[in-house]
Design an enzyme around this catalytic site. Structure first.
Site, PDB file in Angstrom:
ATOM      1  N   LYS A 259      -3.125   8.116   7.136  1.00  0.00           N
ATOM      2  CA  LYS A 259      -2.095   7.170   6.697  1.00  0.00           C
ATOM      3  C   LYS A 259      -0.946   7.965   6.091  1.00  0.00           C
ATOM      4  CE  LYS A 259      -1.175   3.516   3.252  1.00  0.00           C
ATOM      5  NZ  LYS A 259      -1.727   2.606   2.232  1.00  0.00           N
TER       6      LYS A 259
ATOM      7  N   ASP B 133       5.451   3.703  -0.506  1.00  0.00           N
ATOM      8  CA  ASP B 133       4.970   2.329  -0.391  1.00  0.00           C
ATOM      9  C   ASP B 133       5.463   1.530  -1.583  1.00  0.00           C
ATOM     10  OD1 ASP B 133       3.656  -0.044  -0.048  1.00  0.00           O
ATOM     11  OD2 ASP B 133       1.650   0.750  -0.510  1.00  0.00           O
TER      12      ASP B 133
ATOM     13  N   LYS C  17       5.803  -4.050  -5.476  1.00  0.00           N
ATOM     14  CA  LYS C  17       4.897  -3.609  -6.535  1.00  0.00           C
ATOM     15  C   LYS C  17       5.610  -3.646  -7.883  1.00  0.00           C
ATOM     16  CE  LYS C  17       2.208  -0.273  -3.770  1.00  0.00           C
ATOM     17  NZ  LYS C  17       0.853  -0.834  -3.980  1.00  0.00           N
TER      18      LYS C  17
ATOM     19  N   ASP D 291       1.353   7.979  -1.010  1.00  0.00           N
ATOM     20  CA  ASP D 291       0.679   7.109  -0.055  1.00  0.00           C
ATOM     21  C   ASP D 291       0.615   7.733   1.345  1.00  0.00           C
ATOM     22  OD1 ASP D 291      -0.804   4.796   0.148  1.00  0.00           O
ATOM     23  OD2 ASP D 291       0.901   3.519   0.678  1.00  0.00           O
TER      24      ASP D 291
ATOM     25  N   ASP E  82       2.203  -5.696   1.051  1.00  0.00           N
ATOM     26  CA  ASP E  82       1.694  -4.485   0.393  1.00  0.00           C
ATOM     27  C   ASP E  82       0.345  -4.044   0.984  1.00  0.00           C
ATOM     28  OD1 ASP E  82       1.732  -2.376  -1.340  1.00  0.00           O
ATOM     29  OD2 ASP E  82       1.190  -3.528  -3.125  1.00  0.00           O
TER      30      ASP E  82
ATOM     31  N   GLU F  98      -0.143  -2.838   3.780  1.00  0.00           N
ATOM     32  CA  GLU F  98       0.540  -2.317   4.965  1.00  0.00           C
ATOM     33  C   GLU F  98      -0.227  -1.199   5.661  1.00  0.00           C
ATOM     34  OE1 GLU F  98       0.965  -1.120   2.040  1.00  0.00           O
ATOM     35  OE2 GLU F  98       0.874   1.018   2.473  1.00  0.00           O
TER      36      GLU F  98
ATOM     37  N   ARG G 243      -3.301  -0.797   6.522  1.00  0.00           N
ATOM     38  CA  ARG G 243      -4.191  -1.237   7.608  1.00  0.00           C
ATOM     39  C   ARG G 243      -3.400  -1.641   8.847  1.00  0.00           C
ATOM     40  NH1 ARG G 243      -6.698  -5.718   3.710  1.00  0.00           N
ATOM     41  NH2 ARG G 243      -6.031  -4.114   2.222  1.00  0.00           N
TER      42      ARG G 243
HETATM   43  N1  BES Z   1      -1.207   2.311  -1.037  1.00  0.00           N
HETATM   44  C1  BES Z   1      -1.762   1.162  -1.626  1.00  0.00           C
HETATM   45  C2  BES Z   1      -3.124   1.405  -2.266  1.00  0.00           C
HETATM   46  C3  BES Z   1      -3.097   2.155  -3.557  1.00  0.00           C
HETATM   47  C4  BES Z   1      -2.658   1.565  -4.716  1.00  0.00           C
HETATM   48  C5  BES Z   1      -3.575   3.437  -3.600  1.00  0.00           C
HETATM   49  C6  BES Z   1      -2.666   2.265  -5.904  1.00  0.00           C
HETATM   50  C7  BES Z   1      -3.611   4.131  -4.792  1.00  0.00           C
HETATM   51  C8  BES Z   1      -3.136   3.551  -5.935  1.00  0.00           C
HETATM   52  C9  BES Z   1      -1.944   0.071  -0.574  1.00  0.00           C
HETATM   53  O1  BES Z   1      -0.997   0.042   0.420  1.00  0.00           O
HETATM   54  C10 BES Z   1      -1.880  -1.206  -1.287  1.00  0.00           C
HETATM   55  O2  BES Z   1      -0.869  -1.529  -1.788  1.00  0.00           O
HETATM   56  N2  BES Z   1      -3.003  -1.907  -1.299  1.00  0.00           N
HETATM   57  C11 BES Z   1      -3.091  -3.141  -1.966  1.00  0.00           C
HETATM   58  C12 BES Z   1      -3.856  -4.061  -1.062  1.00  0.00           C
HETATM   59  C13 BES Z   1      -3.814  -5.489  -1.479  1.00  0.00           C
HETATM   60  C14 BES Z   1      -2.425  -6.047  -1.354  1.00  0.00           C
HETATM   61  C15 BES Z   1      -4.785  -6.237  -0.606  1.00  0.00           C
HETATM   62  C16 BES Z   1      -3.810  -2.925  -3.287  1.00  0.00           C
HETATM   63  O3  BES Z   1      -4.722  -2.111  -3.346  1.00  0.00           O
HETATM   64  O4  BES Z   1      -3.425  -3.578  -4.261  1.00  0.00           O
HETATM   65 ZN    ZN Z   2      -0.030   1.792   0.822  1.00  0.00          ZN
HETATM   66 MN    MN Z   3       0.665  -1.122  -0.149  1.00  0.00          MN
END
Ligand code: BES
Ligand code: ZN
Ligand code: MN
Length: 501
Positions: free
Chosen positions: A268, A273, A280, A291, A350, A352, A354
């Site tokens: 990825k 992000d 966020k 990310d 967010d 994204e 996947r």
């Molecule tokens: N890149 C983030 C995951 C992440 C967040 C990694 C904080 C490390 C620290 C990912 O794209 C994301 O935002 N995931 C969301 C998913 C949710 C919206 C289902 C998350 O983990 O909040």
């Molecule tokens: Zn992300």
């Molecule tokens: Mn995200």
């Protein structure tokens, strides 16, 4: 720094410094004992007077030890002999190198590689020592106008092994460790690079320049126009709100005959992000430059692989993309048709990672892979589940999961498996499309992997969620280089048919 191994007795070393262990409470290690005899009780005298307890990490530097040929002797506290474990061993090595650099020694002979660490052999001890040494010396100062170069006189470190018979093992350990360290370093460098510099194009340039360095490594890329032709609409949607074009970079490593099916690593590569329209919160948002940690680890593993020239075929896929809010950005409610033909309702922009990965996982089917491993900072929920110590591992193929867990155990780069039972799949049901990109509050790491699993039916697949392990926050903020050690070990084992050394 230069590393080598030798097998000799401590009193015969003519070095700037020799490094030997002392256990708690005030007990000389076998090697220190030898020095003590030659020096007529000089070391035991010091211990008796209470100068060194032997607690893990304690250091005592001695000059002019009687009858010793080396200029200095560094006594290193190793804690209680029976409690010396892997973690403590690595910490002791790192501290030792730090201390050596504070002396004027240009070279040193280290006997700590002879300490007994439960269940670990000479290969492991030398390899971990070299990796810890290299990792401890890492700095990222490319972007500082005044580069503070710490004084580091130590140029050469020799590890002693108990018998001459173990020299080849030690040499191989150094070779492997240097390759891993090189991979870890590039992973950290690329991941630490800020998002205004490290764009999807920058990732492609890094991959390109790596391919230029090795004959059997070649580069290709899939740009947005080609993605559109291929129907990679989920990947494209995520990048839609960004000024930076998405680029899927591919590194092809050929170490075996052309028709040997490759292992494919998919990273990825969200160079930033922001969350997109589902933006966020601002606190710590800068960390979302990391990310692309999965992509950086693929670069790192490919670098290590090319250094090792392993006799296997491997393809690294780096899914470069930026997730930004904009008038053109994709939005919650959108329904996307993925390259696989399956449709996805976007509930949160967010989620994204996947969406980018699912199209790449379909794309790599064309390589008829032996196995596919994706590496992604995919879910904050993974940090809730495992903290910052272990990467989350999920797989629909037990043998592949075990291969990765073994590699993680051998390399000390931890991973822990979470289940991927069918029951979790229901969380992705959507009233408007084949699935939604959000699984709800529960088991977020698993439902994200469930989403990916729907695009990986044609091969053996495993997923590593490195949200908690790719970087550190706080005072020591920075990329860790994980899981390059695990991935490299996985490839080493594949090349060796199951042997680690
Ligand atoms: N890149 C983030 C995951 C992440 C967040 C990694 C904080 C490390 C620290 C990912 O794209 C994301 O935002 N995931 C969301 C998913 C949710 C919206 C289902 C998350 O983990 O909040
Ligand atoms: Zn992300
Ligand atoms: Mn995200």
């Amino acid at each position: 720094m230069e590393f080598s191994v030798k097998s000799g007795s401590p009193e015969k070393q003519r070095s700037a410094c020799i490094v030997v262990g002392v256990f708690e409470p005030r007990r000389l290690s076998g090697v220190a004992e030898q020095l003590d005899q030659v020096s007529e009780g000089y070391l035991s005298g010091l211990l008796r007077r209470g100068d060194l307890e032997g607690k893990a990490g304690q250091m005592l530097l001695l000059h002019h030890v009687p009858n010793i040929l080396s200029e200095r002797v560094l006594l290193v506290g190793c804690g209680k002999e029976r409690e010396l474990d892997e973690r403590q061993y690595k910490q002791i090595i790192e501290k030792t190198i730090h201390t050596l650099n504070e002396t004027g020694s240009m070279e040193a002979v280290c006997f700590l590689s002879e300490l007994h660490v439960k269940g670990r052999d000479t290969y492991w001890k030398v390899r971990q020592a070299v990796e810890a040494a290299q990792a401890g010396l890492y700095t990222f100062n490319q972007l500082k106008t005044r580069k503070e170069e710490p004084r580091r006189p130590l140029r050469k470190l020799v590890f002693n092994v108990p018998t001459r018979r173990e020299l080849p093992l030690g040499e191989r350990a150094i070779q492997h460790a240097l390759a891993v360290s090189k991979g870890v370093t590039i992973c950290r460098d690329v991941a630490n690079m800020p998002p205004n510099i490290c764009t999807p194009r920058y990732l492609a340039e890094q991959a390109q320049s790596m391919a230029d360095q090795y004959d059997n490594l070649s580069f290709s890329e899939v740009d947005e126009a080609q993605m559109a032709e291929l129907g990679m609409n989920a990947y494209l949607a995520v990048g839609q709100g960004s000024e930076h074009e998405s680029v899927l970079s591919l590194l092809h490593y050929q170490g075996a005959a052309k028709d040997v099916p490759p292992v494919v690593l998919v990273g990825k590569g969200l160079t930033f992000d922001s969350g997109g329209i589902s933006i966020k919160p601002s606190a710590n948002m800068d960390e979302m430059k990391y990310d692309m940690g999965g992509a950086a680890s693929v670069l790192g593993a490919m670098q290590a692989l090319a250094e090792l020239q392993l006799p296997i075929n491997v393809i690294g896929a780096i899914a470069g993309c930026e997730n930004m809010p904009d008038g053109k950005a994709y939005r919650p409610g959108d329904v996307l048709t993925t390259m696989s033909g399956q449709t996805v309702e976007v509930l949160n922009t967010d989620a994204e990672g996947r969406l980018v990965l699912c199209d790449v996982l379909t794309y790599v089917e064309r390589f008829e892979p032996e196995a596919v491993v994706d590496i992604a900072t995919l879910t904050g929920a993974c940090i809730v589940a495992l903290g910052h110590h272990a990467s989350g591992l999920m797989s629909s193929h037990n043998p592949l999961a075990h291969e990765l867990l073994n590699a993680s155990e051998q390399s000390g780069d931890r991973a822990w498996r979470l289940p991927l039972w069918d029951e979790y799949q229901d969380a992705l049901d959507s009233p408007f499309a084949d699935m939604q990109n959000l699984g709800g509050r529960d088991a977020g790491t698993i439902t994200a992997a469930c989403f990916l699993s729907r695009f990986t039916k044609k091969y053996h697949w495993a997923h590593l969620d490195i949200a908690g392990t790719a970087w550190r926050s706080g005072a020591k903020k920075g990329a860790t280089g994980r899981p390059v050690p695990m991935l490299t070990q996985f490839l080493l084992n594949r090349a060796d048919n199951g042997q680690s050394n």
